[in-house]
Design an enzyme around this catalytic site. Sequence first.
Site, PDB file in Angstrom:
ATOM      1  N   ASP A 149       0.832  -1.204   0.000  1.00  0.00           N
ATOM      2  CA  ASP A 149       0.000   0.000   0.000  1.00  0.00           C
ATOM      3  C   ASP A 149       0.874   1.266   0.000  1.00  0.00           C
ATOM      4  O   ASP A 149       2.104   1.175   0.065  1.00  0.00           O
ATOM      5  CB  ASP A 149      -0.907  -0.054   1.239  1.00  0.00           C
ATOM      6  CG  ASP A 149      -2.253   0.604   1.025  1.00  0.00           C
ATOM      7  OD1 ASP A 149      -2.402   1.363   0.058  1.00  0.00           O
ATOM      8  OD2 ASP A 149      -3.163   0.365   1.845  1.00  0.00           O
ATOM      9  N   GLU A 186      -0.794   1.847  -5.200  1.00  0.00           N
ATOM     10  CA  GLU A 186      -0.602   3.294  -4.964  1.00  0.00           C
ATOM     11  C   GLU A 186      -1.735   4.094  -5.604  1.00  0.00           C
ATOM     12  O   GLU A 186      -1.602   5.271  -5.857  1.00  0.00           O
ATOM     13  CB  GLU A 186       0.809   3.762  -5.335  1.00  0.00           C
ATOM     14  CG  GLU A 186       1.275   3.487  -6.745  1.00  0.00           C
ATOM     15  CD  GLU A 186       0.574   4.371  -7.758  1.00  0.00           C
ATOM     16  OE1 GLU A 186      -0.454   3.900  -8.319  1.00  0.00           O
ATOM     17  OE2 GLU A 186       1.035   5.501  -8.008  1.00  0.00           O
ATOM     18  N   TRP A 187      -2.877   3.365  -5.831  1.00  0.00           N
ATOM     19  CA  TRP A 187      -4.154   3.988  -6.190  1.00  0.00           C
ATOM     20  C   TRP A 187      -4.136   4.693  -7.555  1.00  0.00           C
ATOM     21  O   TRP A 187      -4.956   5.580  -7.824  1.00  0.00           O
ATOM     22  CB  TRP A 187      -4.606   4.970  -5.094  1.00  0.00           C
ATOM     23  CG  TRP A 187      -4.375   4.451  -3.705  1.00  0.00           C
ATOM     24  CD1 TRP A 187      -4.767   3.222  -3.234  1.00  0.00           C
ATOM     25  CD2 TRP A 187      -3.696   5.090  -2.620  1.00  0.00           C
ATOM     26  NE1 TRP A 187      -4.363   3.066  -1.932  1.00  0.00           N
ATOM     27  CE2 TRP A 187      -3.711   4.201  -1.542  1.00  0.00           C
ATOM     28  CE3 TRP A 187      -3.091   6.336  -2.473  1.00  0.00           C
ATOM     29  CZ2 TRP A 187      -3.125   4.519  -0.303  1.00  0.00           C
ATOM     30  CZ3 TRP A 187      -2.516   6.654  -1.243  1.00  0.00           C
ATOM     31  CH2 TRP A 187      -2.541   5.748  -0.186  1.00  0.00           C
ATOM     32  N   GLY A 188      -3.176   4.346  -8.393  1.00  0.00           N
ATOM     33  CA  GLY A 188      -3.122   4.960  -9.716  1.00  0.00           C
ATOM     34  C   GLY A 188      -2.545   6.364  -9.700  1.00  0.00           C
ATOM     35  O   GLY A 188      -2.563   7.050 -10.727  1.00  0.00           O
ATOM     36  N   ASP A 189      -2.003   6.798  -8.574  1.00  0.00           N
ATOM     37  CA  ASP A 189      -1.548   8.186  -8.438  1.00  0.00           C
ATOM     38  C   ASP A 189      -0.356   8.527  -9.329  1.00  0.00           C
ATOM     39  O   ASP A 189      -0.185   9.680  -9.718  1.00  0.00           O
ATOM     40  CB  ASP A 189      -1.172   8.489  -6.983  1.00  0.00           C
ATOM     41  CG  ASP A 189      -2.407   8.667  -6.109  1.00  0.00           C
ATOM     42  OD1 ASP A 189      -3.530   8.594  -6.647  1.00  0.00           O
ATOM     43  OD2 ASP A 189      -2.242   8.870  -4.894  1.00  0.00           O
ATOM     44  N   ASP A 208      -9.917   3.541  -3.552  1.00  0.00           N
ATOM     45  CA  ASP A 208     -10.653   2.352  -3.092  1.00  0.00           C
ATOM     46  C   ASP A 208     -12.057   2.257  -3.676  1.00  0.00           C
ATOM     47  O   ASP A 208     -12.752   3.258  -3.850  1.00  0.00           O
ATOM     48  CB  ASP A 208     -10.765   2.374  -1.562  1.00  0.00           C
ATOM     49  CG  ASP A 208      -9.429   2.094  -0.911  1.00  0.00           C
ATOM     50  OD1 ASP A 208      -8.412   2.006  -1.622  1.00  0.00           O
ATOM     51  OD2 ASP A 208      -9.405   1.968   0.328  1.00  0.00           O
TER      52      ASP A 208
END
Length: 406
Positions: A149, A186-189, A208
């Site tokens: 994460d 990494e949430w697509g950042d 999420d």
Amino acid sequence: MRTLFASFLAALLLLPGTATAQKADLAQTPPMGWNSWNHYGCSIDEALIHQTADALVKSGLRDAGYVYVNLDDCWQLSRDAHGDIQADAQKFPSGMKALGDYLHSRGLKFGLYTDAGEKTCGGRPGSQGHEFQDAAQYAAWGIDYVKVDWCNTGSGAAERNPREAYGTMSRAIAASGRPMVLSICEWGDHQPWLWGREYGHLWRTTGDITNCWDCIVNHGGWFSSGVLSILDRQDALRAYAGPGGWNDPDMLEVGNLPTAAENRSHFAMWTMLAAPLIVGTDVEAMTPAIRDLLANRRLIAIDQDSLGIPAMKWITVPGLDYWAKPLADGRWAIALLNRGDSPRAARLDWATADLNDGLKNRQADFKKTRFRLTDVWTGQAAGTTATPLERTIGPHDTLVFTLDPA
Ligand code: GLA
């Protein structure tokens, strides 16, 4: 000579981006399994994992392909005096090695969660600065899958470099000697679809997921999104996924969504996307309908197709999406998704339909080739492309057909 060689090797290992440390053959098709987060959050313990593993076996989901049992945040509590990561001994009294043995003896695989920062999102110890030590510990426990994460990695100029972070964990896993799937979260950042394949096997494309059809929930500083909002961000990324590395639109909320149609649509569309299929519900208490949905072998085959090509958004009319996914052997899957709140009539006239995936160079010529349709919900023959397809689709529901050259 030996020292020279050793320092050459060490230098190689330190260079970011050199020699892909991850084994692509661990994820030739999208990984399938279960993860604790979506349904249980931080409330996890040994009994729950045993119960879930037993339910995966008993329900037939393991045999349908769901083999990874992944503990998300909150299994870990502290580090000892040597810096070794410690599981929460109250929640996991038998320890992680024993838990891994329990899973492996049942034909399942074992996944754990960690974070690239010093602390996880739940405030537990993260892996920053401990990557090699943690990977070695995971290997000793028999871990097969690691999700990493991105909480507490700093911000602005002080943010940790994601390629450095995931590269370090990737090399740490390689050094451990045990193959492990590496899930980049990494949430697509930082556009992980451009570099994730070098280090890992799947990369989250968004923040999420949450268990709603079409909503965005503000948690004060971060947002979670429903099925449609996540789906709508996937088409543009389809170039990047394929055998060995997958776009991850987040774990399944199947079983957690309020209506049968929404659960169906969510699952169908994730299989069309060639998404990792990580179940996020209470497997022991799921209804027979949810079990049958997750075990639908025609949909699983669409997800796991050997070409590994995510579906393209083929035709859109307001409120109605037509998606198409090229499959091996000249086959196709098509999905008709009713986004709206009332029933919709859908019509496809094959005589004028142009099914051409320019990006992946796959075409279906309905003038030359007649295809047989199979309804994936029933397994029944659903006519051919000689006559138009006409159907009414319920609110938030999806029809999926496979097309076989006749
Ligand atoms: C982040 C991740 C989630 C989950 C939680 C755990 O929000 O994106 O998938 O792992 O952290 O704290």
